[in-house]
Design an enzyme around this catalytic site. Structure first.
Site, PDB file in Angstrom:
ATOM      1  N   ASP A   4      31.943  76.435  77.672  1.00  0.00           N
ATOM      2  CA  ASP A   4      31.210  77.657  77.039  1.00  0.00           C
ATOM      3  C   ASP A   4      30.987  78.854  77.752  1.00  0.00           C
ATOM      4  O   ASP A   4      31.356  79.891  77.320  1.00  0.00           O
ATOM      5  CB  ASP A   4      29.833  77.175  76.736  1.00  0.00           C
ATOM      6  N   GLU A  52      24.698  66.070  83.502  1.00  0.00           N
ATOM      7  CA  GLU A  52      25.619  66.765  82.279  1.00  0.00           C
ATOM      8  C   GLU A  52      26.721  67.330  83.569  1.00  0.00           C
ATOM      9  O   GLU A  52      27.938  67.231  83.234  1.00  0.00           O
ATOM     10  CB  GLU A  52      24.773  67.766  81.923  1.00  0.00           C
TER      11      GLU A  52
HETATM   12  C1  GLC Z   1      27.979  71.986  76.277  1.00  0.00           C
HETATM   13  C2  GLC Z   1      29.238  71.912  76.765  1.00  0.00           C
HETATM   14  C3  GLC Z   1      30.296  71.390  75.710  1.00  0.00           C
HETATM   15  C4  GLC Z   1      29.689  69.870  75.285  1.00  0.00           C
HETATM   16  C5  GLC Z   1      28.210  70.113  74.691  1.00  0.00           C
HETATM   17  C6  GLC Z   1      27.593  68.684  74.338  1.00  0.00           C
HETATM   18  O1  GLC Z   1      27.911  72.853  75.230  1.00  0.00           O
HETATM   19  O2  GLC Z   1      29.809  73.098  77.392  1.00  0.00           O
HETATM   20  O3  GLC Z   1      31.734  71.049  76.430  1.00  0.00           O
HETATM   21  O4  GLC Z   1      30.606  69.373  74.323  1.00  0.00           O
HETATM   22  O5  GLC Z   1      27.626  70.566  75.846  1.00  0.00           O
HETATM   23  O6  GLC Z   1      27.562  67.974  75.571  1.00  0.00           O
END
Ligand code: GLC
Length: 432
Positions: free
Chosen positions: A162, A394
């Site tokens: 992102d 994460e």
């Molecule tokens: C964030 C990450 C993306 C992922 C999402 C859910 O937006 O950047 O890659 O898919 O979280 O985990």
């Protein structure tokens, strides 16, 4: 080990919402596209049927034109932003209006190769094949209408990385004058210094507003969207997905000859086009900004994904490998998401420094398949050590190893179960 394994399985069970897995409760309470594909691999280690169900639920929400949306809003969760009321996609079960890295075909192949029940797998793959093909077809048709061999993304969220530094300059050019006021919610769940900044978020929302205002009509978008980039990451992932799709088509005698021919055509076009992303001067692969016609000079984890696509000539592969080795002097855990000596590097901020287990798993494959097993093992071991030390976070600080972002994260637990755990020395010894 047994304990961590059990916790990993429990994480998936806790995040299971009946046929689909949420990334983590609170922060991400719906189904995410590429998360689901990685989660299927985790499920397969203890429940193969549940693994296939993950793909089925994802592809049930594929758009008629072939796009697989990046989020499926199965439930109404008012605490999430931007939810269905912002995307305004008129479906019974609403979705977002953009996509995410097309890892699906590759993960389906991987799943097939690992599961015990091949008969069940074959049945599921035969049902999935036309859908997998149609997603990749969508990418080529809608995101590369001039048939140049490089697809573009219209929003940083489509890259899956992102707030990567790759998008900084392009985002800065996105006009925000007409932005409707909004209230973000992610910073209610996670410290603001581990998330994108407000300036970035304004631009994200301005693009969403633009896409929605143009009713997600791809013809208009291609001409006018304020953010259009050939991301090296997504192009590598798509090329690999086409190779794996072709493998599946051949394995299961896919009857649609036209689709098989087309897939072969995409692969040759992409293999040729990839060369355009290589910068001879800086000796690196760069994403390309279609709006300015300039390469984006940032080196991060996506720089190494062409190895995973199998398009890197040995000499170039050596250069990439040397770069990774240099990074081991700067950080304790591979792979930081941004070059650790880049002035924009931030060890704790999302995609501007932290390590992500799923990206590591892709780079691992690329290194291993190009004959750099030693470094591949290091990437796997670092991933396992981070998880063992800190848990299923994460993302992780590449210097201290601290867990960051959301906790009890499904794709991290899956990468532990399906991949990283096997690279801890005690287990490796036992297997030998
Ligand atoms: C964030 C990450 C993306 C992922 C999402 C859910 O937006 O950047 O890659 O898919 O979280 O985990």
């Amino acid at each position: 080990m047994a304990d961590i394994d059990e916790q990993a399985r429990q994480t998936l069970l806790d995040n299971d919402r009946g046929g689909y897995t949420i990334p983590t409760s609170g922060l991400y309470p719906f189904q995410w596209n590429w998360d689901s594909c990685f989660c299927a691999l985790g499920w397969a280690t203890f429940d193969e049927k549940r693994a296939w169900a993950e793909f089925e639920s994802l592809y049930l929400h594929q758009w008629l034109d072939g796009m697989v949306p990046h989020i499926i809003f199965h439930e109404h969760v008012p605490t999430y932003f931007p939810g269905p009321e912002i995307w305004q996609v008129p479906l019974n079960i609403p979705t977002s209006g953009i996509t995410q890295p097309p890892v699906a075909a590759s993960k389906v192949r991987e799943l097939y190769e690992t599961v015990k029940d091949k008969e069940y797998a074959e049945k599921k793959i035969r049902q999935l094949l036309p859908k997998l093909y149609s997603f990749n077809h969508w990418f080529h048709l809608q995101r590369d209408p001039n048939n140049e061999g490089l697809v573009s993304i219209y929003h940083p969220w489509e890259s899956g990385r992102d707030n990567s530094a790759d998008w900084d300059a392009a985002l800065n050019r996105v006009p925000v004058e007409d932005l409707v006021p909004y209230q973000r919610r992610d910073t209610n769940h996670v410290d603001a210094d581990q998330r994108p900044t407000t300036l970035e978020y304004d631009r994200y929302m301005a693009i969403v507003q633009f896409l929605r205002g143009n009713l997600y009509d791809h013809h208009t978008l291609h001409e006018r969207v304020p953010f259009r980039i050939a991301d090296v990451g997504i192009n590598a992932i798509l090329l690999r997905a086409n190779l794996d799709l072709l493998w599946l088509m051949e394995k299961f005698d896919y009857e649609d000859d036209q689709a098989v021919r087309e897939t072969r055509g995409w692969i040759s076009l992409q293999e040729e086009a990839f060369d355009k992303l290589w910068d001879e001067e800086d000796q690196a692969y760069y994403s390309y900004d279609y709006i300015t016609g300039e390469p984006i000079r940032a080196i991060g984890s996506a720089t190494f994904l062409p190895l995973y696509a199998g398009v890197v000539a040995p000499k170039r592969a050596e250069i990439l490998v040397r770069r990774i080795e240099e990074w081991t002097d700067e950080v304790n855990y591979l792979m930081p998401s941004l070059n650790p000596v880049d002035s924009r590097f931030e060890a704790k901020r999302y995609w501007r420094g932290p390590v992500w287990a799923v990206v590591n798993s892709l780079i691992f494959k690329g290194l291993e398949e190009t004959g750099h097993g030693h470094l591949a093992d290091r990437v796997a071991l670092d991933t396992a050590s981070l998880i063992k030390k800190s848990g299923f976070w994460e993302y992780f600080d590449p210097v201290t190893g601290d867990g960051l972002g959301g906790d009890c994260f499904s794709w991290t637990a899956s990468m532990w179960l399906a991949w990283a755990r096997h690279y801890l020395p005690d287990l490796k010894k036992k297997q030998a």
